[in-house]
Design an enzyme around this catalytic site. Structure first.
Site, PDB file in Angstrom:
ATOM      1  N   ASP A 111     -18.460  42.491 -30.112  1.00 14.83           N
ATOM      2  CA  ASP A 111     -18.187  42.997 -28.670  1.00 14.83           C
ATOM      3  C   ASP A 111     -17.256  41.880 -27.911  1.00 14.83           C
ATOM      4  OD1 ASP A 111     -20.415  41.444 -28.589  1.00 14.83           O
ATOM      5  OD2 ASP A 111     -20.987  41.902 -26.772  1.00 14.83           O
ATOM      6  N   HIS A 112     -16.938  40.701 -28.479  1.00 14.13           N
ATOM      7  CA  HIS A 112     -16.232  39.561 -27.879  1.00 14.13           C
ATOM      8  C   HIS A 112     -14.910  39.269 -28.455  1.00 14.13           C
ATOM      9  CE1 HIS A 112     -19.544  38.372 -25.192  1.00 14.13           C
ATOM     10  NE2 HIS A 112     -20.201  39.086 -26.034  1.00 14.13           N
ATOM     11  N   HIS A 151     -21.694  41.611 -18.341  1.00 10.66           N
ATOM     12  CA  HIS A 151     -22.161  41.964 -19.932  1.00 10.66           C
ATOM     13  C   HIS A 151     -23.400  42.730 -19.593  1.00 10.66           C
ATOM     14  CE1 HIS A 151     -23.595  41.192 -23.998  1.00 10.66           C
ATOM     15  NE2 HIS A 151     -22.570  40.750 -24.361  1.00 10.66           N
TER      16      HIS A 151
END
Ligand code: ZN
Ligand code: ZN
Length: 315
Positions: free
Chosen positions: A71-72, A277
């Site tokens: 996801d990063h 987040h």
């Protein structure tokens, strides 16, 4: 050289979701624009479309990746394609924990024949510092179950305030001599027929701290370990994947709750706390903000995607 005038400092929240995107939130991507520099901290899927929506332009100088959870970093592939289509030729540097060289290799390999600029990589570890013109990006270790970093962007100290009236009273004529004093030079003037020196210390106040932004990436609370580097930050962008009711889950999966982010903000003495987040399990963030406020009396925000804040100088 010390800068006499301030640079603008803008933070664009391009992606504020954790793990999975939602219709409202993209995956992690924080853009910091300082003067003419643009840095990305994490680059989740679709980052370049968020940059279009936020109208930030594409002049990215560097990308800092906190850790190798998809996801990063998945957004780097698409962003590199877009930058190439737009005619970029300057190199792009990827900074990240061990694994960054292999990652940069994959980006180049997947983009073979279509990317016309070099993709460079620099490996960072806790304690690494990357120097830019007027500021430094420091890396610190976070607690996330895998090797992961957080980052602090810290500006250089600014010169003290120039006391114009005092300078005039000492006999310095407004003009180029003012600039030289502000740059820390001693000047010679004629006062009542005598040549005398005026020292910068006579007309300049004490040096003033630069601005500071801390981005934790994904982590359990680590404020006790980062006081030196992140203390007194103007903005703390903290993992707040869960609200306080899901505290056990946060511990299990190595993330923080909003209340823990609030406690970190209080311990570090920051000015603004931004909760990011956010897990897709929540439909809103009012609970997160409320939880953080129980611990932190300063400003708390749970920015929506594309929100932007400007960090001013403390006076
Ligand atoms: Zn994540
Ligand atoms: Zn993660």
């Amino acid at each position: 050289m010390l800068r006499l005038t301030g640079e603008t400092l803008h933070v664009h929240f391009l992606g504020t979701a954790g793990a999975l995107p939602t219709p409202q939130r993209n995956l992690p991507c924080i853009m910091v624009r300082r003067g003419s520099d643009t840095l990305l901290f994490d680059c989740g899927e679709g980052a370049q479309q968020q940059m279009m929506r936020a109208r930030t332009g594409f002049t990215v100088n560097a990308i800092f990746i906190t850790h190798w959870h998809a996801d990063h970093f998945l957004g780097v592939f698409g962003l590199v394609q877009t930058l190439s289509f737009m005619g970029r030729t300057e190199p792009l540097t990827l900074y990240g924990p061990p694994g960054v060289h292999e990652f940069a290799g994959m980006v180049e390999q997947l983009s073979r024949n279509t990317v016309r600029f070099p993709v460079r990589s620099v490996e960072l570890r806790a304690g690494s510092a990357v120097r830019f013109d007027g500021y430094t990006v420091h890396a610190f270790a976070t607690l996330h179950g895998i090797q992961s970093l957080g980052f602090v962007l810290a500006e250089d100290t600014r010169p003290g305030r120039f006391d114009r009236e005092r300078a005039v009273a000492l006999g310095v004529r407004p003009g180029p001599l003012f600039g030289r004093l502000q740059r820390g030079e001693t000047v010679r003037i004629t006062r009542e027929g005598q040549e005398v020196e005026v020292l910068p210390g006579e007309v300049m106040g004490p040096p003033r701290p630069g601005r500071k932004i801390c981005y934790t990436g994904d982590t359990r609370p680590v404020e006790d370990r980062i006081r030196d580097v992140a203390g007194g930050a103007d903005l703390l962008i903290h993992d707040a994947t869960f609200d306080d009711r899901d505290h056990e889950r946060a511990e299990e999966v190595h993330h923080s709750t909003a209340g823990e982010a609030g406690a970190a903000a209080a311990a570090l003495g920051v000015k603004i706390l931004a909760l990011v987040h956010i897990s897709p399990r929540y439909t809103g963030t009012a609970g997160h903000v409320e939880d953080a406020r129980k611990y932190f009396p300063g400003e708390v925000m749970a920015p929506a995607d594309l929100a932007m804040i400007e960090i001013g100088y403390a006076e």
